[in-house]
Design a protein around this motif. Sequence first.
Motif, mmCIF file in Angstrom:
data_model
loop_
_atom_site.group_PDB
_atom_site.id
_atom_site.type_symbol
_atom_site.label_atom_id
_atom_site.label_comp_id
_atom_site.label_asym_id
_atom_site.label_seq_id
_atom_site.Cartn_x
_atom_site.Cartn_y
_atom_site.Cartn_z
ATOM 1 N N GLU A 195 231.433 3.508 -50.104
ATOM 2 C CA GLU A 195 230.302 3.315 -50.999
ATOM 3 C C GLU A 195 230.424 4.278 -52.162
ATOM 4 N N ASP A 196 230.075 3.805 -53.353
ATOM 5 C CA ASP A 196 230.164 4.654 -54.533
ATOM 6 C C ASP A 196 229.195 4.121 -55.582
ATOM 7 N N GLU A 197 228.964 4.922 -56.606
ATOM 8 C CA GLU A 197 228.060 4.515 -57.677
ATOM 9 C C GLU A 197 228.880 3.974 -58.836
ATOM 10 N N VAL A 198 228.422 2.857 -59.411
ATOM 11 C CA VAL A 198 229.112 2.268 -60.554
ATOM 12 C C VAL A 198 228.097 1.974 -61.645
ATOM 13 N N ARG A 225 238.481 -1.114 -54.192
ATOM 14 C CA ARG A 225 238.982 -2.016 -53.148
ATOM 15 C C ARG A 225 240.430 -1.691 -52.813
ATOM 16 N N ALA A 226 241.252 -1.456 -53.832
ATOM 17 C CA ALA A 226 242.655 -1.141 -53.591
ATOM 18 C C ALA A 226 242.799 0.157 -52.788
ATOM 19 N N GLU A 227 242.000 1.169 -53.139
ATOM 20 C CA GLU A 227 242.048 2.435 -52.406
ATOM 21 C C GLU A 227 241.601 2.265 -50.957
ATOM 22 N N LEU A 228 240.618 1.403 -50.744
ATOM 23 C CA LEU A 228 240.147 1.166 -49.386
ATOM 24 C C LEU A 228 241.219 0.473 -48.555
ATOM 25 N N LEU A 229 241.869 -0.533 -49.132
ATOM 26 C CA LEU A 229 242.891 -1.283 -48.397
ATOM 27 C C LEU A 229 244.101 -0.419 -48.063
ATOM 28 N N ALA A 260 236.703 -3.791 -46.231
ATOM 29 C CA ALA A 260 238.008 -4.408 -46.110
ATOM 30 C C ALA A 260 237.830 -5.865 -45.694
ATOM 31 N N PRO A 261 238.656 -6.787 -46.186
ATOM 32 C CA PRO A 261 238.455 -8.207 -45.886
ATOM 33 C C PRO A 261 238.411 -8.528 -44.401
ATOM 34 N N GLU A 262 239.173 -7.769 -43.597
ATOM 35 C CA GLU A 262 239.219 -8.072 -42.182
ATOM 36 C C GLU A 262 238.117 -7.360 -41.395
ATOM 37 N N CYS A 263 237.214 -6.657 -42.088
ATOM 38 C CA CYS A 263 236.173 -5.895 -41.414
ATOM 39 C C CYS A 263 235.209 -6.817 -40.669
ATOM 40 N N THR A 264 234.873 -6.472 -39.425
ATOM 41 C CA THR A 264 233.947 -7.277 -38.615
ATOM 42 C C THR A 264 232.650 -6.531 -38.345
ATOM 43 N N VAL A 265 232.429 -5.417 -39.021
ATOM 44 C CA VAL A 265 231.195 -4.665 -38.830
ATOM 45 C C VAL A 265 230.010 -5.523 -39.277
#
Length: 478
Positions: free
Chosen positions: A95-98, A83-87, A7-12
């Motif tokens: 994580e996923d395979e593409v 990304r949309a599903e994560l947000l 997520a864009p705001e992630c600080t990990v």
Amino acid sequence: MFAFVTAPECTVQDASPEIQVSAPDPGDLCWPTDLGTGITVEVDLARPRRWHSISIAEWERADPALLAALIGRDASWRLARMRAELLSSDRLSREDEVTVTLAPTSPWLRVAVIDALDRWLHLDLDQTLVNAERAVARGRAATTFRPGPLRDRFLGEALTAARFAASGLTSKLSSLADSAAPLPMELYSGLRRLTNGYAALRREGADGPDKELARVARAWAGLKDRVPIAKRGASDHACSAAQYGLRDEAATSGTVFTSTVDPRQLPARVVGDGASVTEIRMETVYEDREPAVLVTVPAFCSPLPSAVVTDRLLVRLVDRSSGKVHQPALLNLVTGDEADQLGADAPVFARVVPLRGAAPENVRADVFVADSDRAPVSADTDDDLLRSLRSVSVLSEWRSMAAEARLSGDQLARKRRLTQLVDDLASAGSGQPLFLGGPTLSELVALTESAAAGPEWSTTQGPADLLVAELAAAHANH
């Protein structure tokens, strides 16, 4: 490939960039290429037909057309959905395979391969030819886009790079024309591709007459009029350029110790003679009555490295027992009479470095560029260092053999050199890969007995095709 989305705001820690698509297998010959707007691609020279990783710092800034060119529209759509599903969830990452697809010509893969070869290929190459080919490759990739801001940006960058290399390329073509010596067809064709690429940049990107690019065209026309094409023929392999080193140790007064340059700490063709292994020399001296060592390492001399590199080349001493790293010091480029006073037959980088209580036999000298964030190893016998040395040695020797064989057609000479390479690497053992992504010694031995196409790491076709600079170097050495 595996996609890691945050997520864009992630600080990990280590969660940036926003999207990272990576191959699961590590490599020793990887190098990144920054394409702007937060997109960085990385290629592994041991697997040059596919991306090793693609990083997208900010998805919203990434150009859809560029993403489609790099990974295909299906993969772009998949990443957007992830990304949309994560947000829309309360998770910080997923994580996923593409599946990543490449266009058959893969022009952007060629751009990245040239950058990686420039970083890792320890051969005595003409940097002007490397820079010119980089510009032409970027220009060709840019023309795959429709007219618009994206195409204009990449064409502009390619033109800037082409103009930067134009003077040197013009001089190279004029020098070949003045010699009137026959050129092998493969080298002639490579130079023609470069000059055709310059002509295409003039048509596609220049707003009007361009003096720098026009000089390249005139120099090429002069070469065509004066230089014949040589018939292909076998010739014995000769050593590359003169060995730039120090004189016999008897000419100095102090005790001499040596360390090995770590190829991961600085680009190719900064120190040494283009070979994959370069020694750092440490001679015991005194500075202000305190024990010290005079550190010298040969400078790459054809031509000398640019000030962009020499002004940020440093050395540090590392305790072989404790791993303690001493304060780094800036190396100075020493030439002419000053180099002669140091006992050097050619330009060197040098610096007197205080030992600060350490015994000279218990320290290793580590030469590095200022922006290297890799911790130094404490011993030349470090497994990772030895593996890195093997990777650049195999890469350089294999591609040098390929260039020689392409010019001469002499497969017996290739077999002799490959057999010598196997002998040189015999101490590495036959069971494990010589480097990450590379062959085992047994696989190298098998290649000496086969004329068939080798595995992916050995390819010199497609995106990993030989550079014009490699063909020129092979021609100059025979």
